[in-house]
Write a protein that holds these residues in place. Sequence first.
Motif, PDB file in Angstrom:
ATOM      1  N   GLY A  64     -10.371 -27.055 -52.349  1.00 57.98           N
ATOM      2  CA  GLY A  64     -11.020 -27.424 -53.599  1.00 57.98           C
ATOM      3  C   GLY A  64     -11.557 -26.267 -54.404  1.00 57.98           C
ATOM      4  N   GLU A  65     -11.195 -25.028 -54.031  1.00 52.81           N
ATOM      5  CA  GLU A  65     -11.696 -23.858 -54.749  1.00 52.81           C
ATOM      6  C   GLU A  65     -10.541 -23.011 -55.275  1.00 52.81           C
ATOM      7  OE1 GLU A  65     -14.558 -21.456 -52.748  1.00 52.81           O
ATOM      8  OE2 GLU A  65     -15.771 -23.157 -52.083  1.00 52.81           O
ATOM      9  N   LEU A  66     -10.893 -22.124 -56.213  1.00 52.38           N
ATOM     10  CA  LEU A  66      -9.943 -21.146 -56.716  1.00 52.38           C
ATOM     11  C   LEU A  66     -10.264 -19.807 -56.064  1.00 52.38           C
ATOM     12  CD1 LEU A  66      -8.713 -20.760 -60.386  1.00 52.38           C
ATOM     13  CD2 LEU A  66      -8.989 -18.808 -58.864  1.00 52.38           C
ATOM     14  N   THR A  67      -9.336 -19.325 -55.261  1.00 55.51           N
ATOM     15  CA  THR A  67      -9.512 -18.064 -54.536  1.00 55.51           C
ATOM     16  C   THR A  67      -8.663 -16.987 -55.183  1.00 55.51           C
ATOM     17  OG1 THR A  67      -9.943 -19.207 -52.450  1.00 55.51           O
ATOM     18  CG2 THR A  67      -9.235 -16.905 -52.310  1.00 55.51           C
ATOM     19  N   MET A  68      -9.283 -15.856 -55.496  1.00 56.30           N
ATOM     20  CA  MET A  68      -8.582 -14.715 -56.060  1.00 56.30           C
ATOM     21  C   MET A  68      -8.134 -13.778 -54.939  1.00 56.30           C
ATOM     22  SD  MET A  68      -8.275 -14.819 -59.321  1.00 56.30           S
ATOM     23  CE  MET A  68      -8.914 -15.693 -60.747  1.00 56.30           C
ATOM     24  N   LEU A  69      -6.867 -13.372 -54.988  1.00 53.93           N
ATOM     25  CA  LEU A  69      -6.344 -12.372 -54.065  1.00 53.93           C
ATOM     26  C   LEU A  69      -6.121 -11.097 -54.875  1.00 53.93           C
ATOM     27  CD1 LEU A  69      -5.471 -11.812 -51.166  1.00 53.93           C
ATOM     28  CD2 LEU A  69      -3.165 -12.591 -51.777  1.00 53.93           C
ATOM     29  N   LEU A  70      -6.944 -10.092 -54.621  1.00 57.74           N
ATOM     30  CA  LEU A  70      -7.004  -8.888 -55.435  1.00 57.74           C
ATOM     31  C   LEU A  70      -6.563  -7.668 -54.640  1.00 57.74           C
ATOM     32  CD1 LEU A  70     -10.560  -9.584 -56.935  1.00 57.74           C
ATOM     33  CD2 LEU A  70      -8.360 -10.217 -57.940  1.00 57.74           C
ATOM     34  N   GLY A  71      -6.339  -6.580 -55.350  1.00 61.12           N
ATOM     35  CA  GLY A  71      -5.973  -5.337 -54.690  1.00 61.12           C
ATOM     36  C   GLY A  71      -5.123  -4.478 -55.597  1.00 61.12           C
ATOM     37  N   ARG A  72      -5.004  -3.226 -55.227  1.00 62.05           N
ATOM     38  CA  ARG A  72      -4.181  -2.312 -56.000  1.00 62.05           C
ATOM     39  C   ARG A  72      -2.704  -2.706 -55.908  1.00 62.05           C
ATOM     40  NH1 ARG A  72      -8.039   0.906 -53.273  1.00 62.05           N
ATOM     41  NH2 ARG A  72      -9.292   2.266 -54.626  1.00 62.05           N
ATOM     42  N   ASN A  73      -1.888  -2.155 -56.812  1.00 55.19           N
ATOM     43  CA  ASN A  73      -0.443  -2.380 -56.744  1.00 55.19           C
ATOM     44  C   ASN A  73       0.097  -1.932 -55.384  1.00 55.19           C
ATOM     45  OD1 ASN A  73      -0.152  -3.415 -59.350  1.00 55.19           O
ATOM     46  ND2 ASN A  73       0.096  -1.388 -60.260  1.00 55.19           N
ATOM     47  N   GLY A  74       0.972  -2.751 -54.813  1.00 53.96           N
ATOM     48  CA  GLY A  74       1.574  -2.405 -53.537  1.00 53.96           C
ATOM     49  C   GLY A  74       0.730  -2.736 -52.324  1.00 53.96           C
ATOM     50  N   ALA A  75      -0.383  -3.447 -52.528  1.00 56.27           N
ATOM     51  CA  ALA A  75      -1.271  -3.753 -51.408  1.00 56.27           C
ATOM     52  C   ALA A  75      -0.721  -4.849 -50.499  1.00 56.27           C
ATOM     53  CB  ALA A  75      -2.654  -4.164 -51.927  1.00 56.27           C
TER      54      ALA A  75
END
Length: 241
Positions: free
Chosen positions: A31-42
């Motif tokens: 029920g949530e919006l999860t962001m998957l973040l990181g530099r390019n190529g991570a």
Amino acid sequence: MSEALLSLTRVCADIDQYHILHGVDLAVPKGELTMLLGRNGAGKSTTLRTIMGLTTVTGGDIRFQGQPITGQSTPRIVRRGIAFVPENMGIFSLLTVRENMVLAAIGGTMDPARLEWIVDLFPPLKRFWDKPAGNLSGGQKQMLAIARAIIEPRELLLIDEPTKGLAPAIIDDLADAFEQLKRQQVTILLVEQNFNFSRRLGQSAAVMNDGRVVWSGSMTELAQDDNLQHQLLGLGMGEHQ
């Protein structure tokens, strides 16, 4: 944090002869919006593709609704209720907007009430309904790709960099649509490079580096800590676009 709808435990994955994921641990709250973040190529995009069964898993466990899906075929994973919007959007340029939507609907039948809700989310789709999808702008194609993913009720949406290359006004329109999806408590795992977009929408967040999740927590915690942003992403908030 609510119960995890999707969990990855020490997941390793290869693309051809290259080792891309090196033990990913990730929980996506229901029920949530999860962001998957990181530099390019991570390894962010590879993580989404691995969940969908599109890469070779060499270790670890992927569970959806508490049940293992590691190594299952992509069609079987889709039937479990997971939709994937890749970075290239995956639309059929020579088909009309309507035909693209029909292909995404189970049995080719679209529920009228749900379709009305979707075109309210993305008004340009109604305007170009009988036009080839290839005639749409980049932002409109992204709207169509997301609309295809939600033409049927889904348990989980995986979306890869929806704002890439889009103008700020279109990004705002997409953010408004995601806000409505959040109010519907749709579970979303979203890969994104635009930190302001992430800060606005994200509830939980995970940051990847070198094929691993190196930090996870609330998006609010990350958004309020410039030092943490610099450590994990290489930029302070004021430097993000």
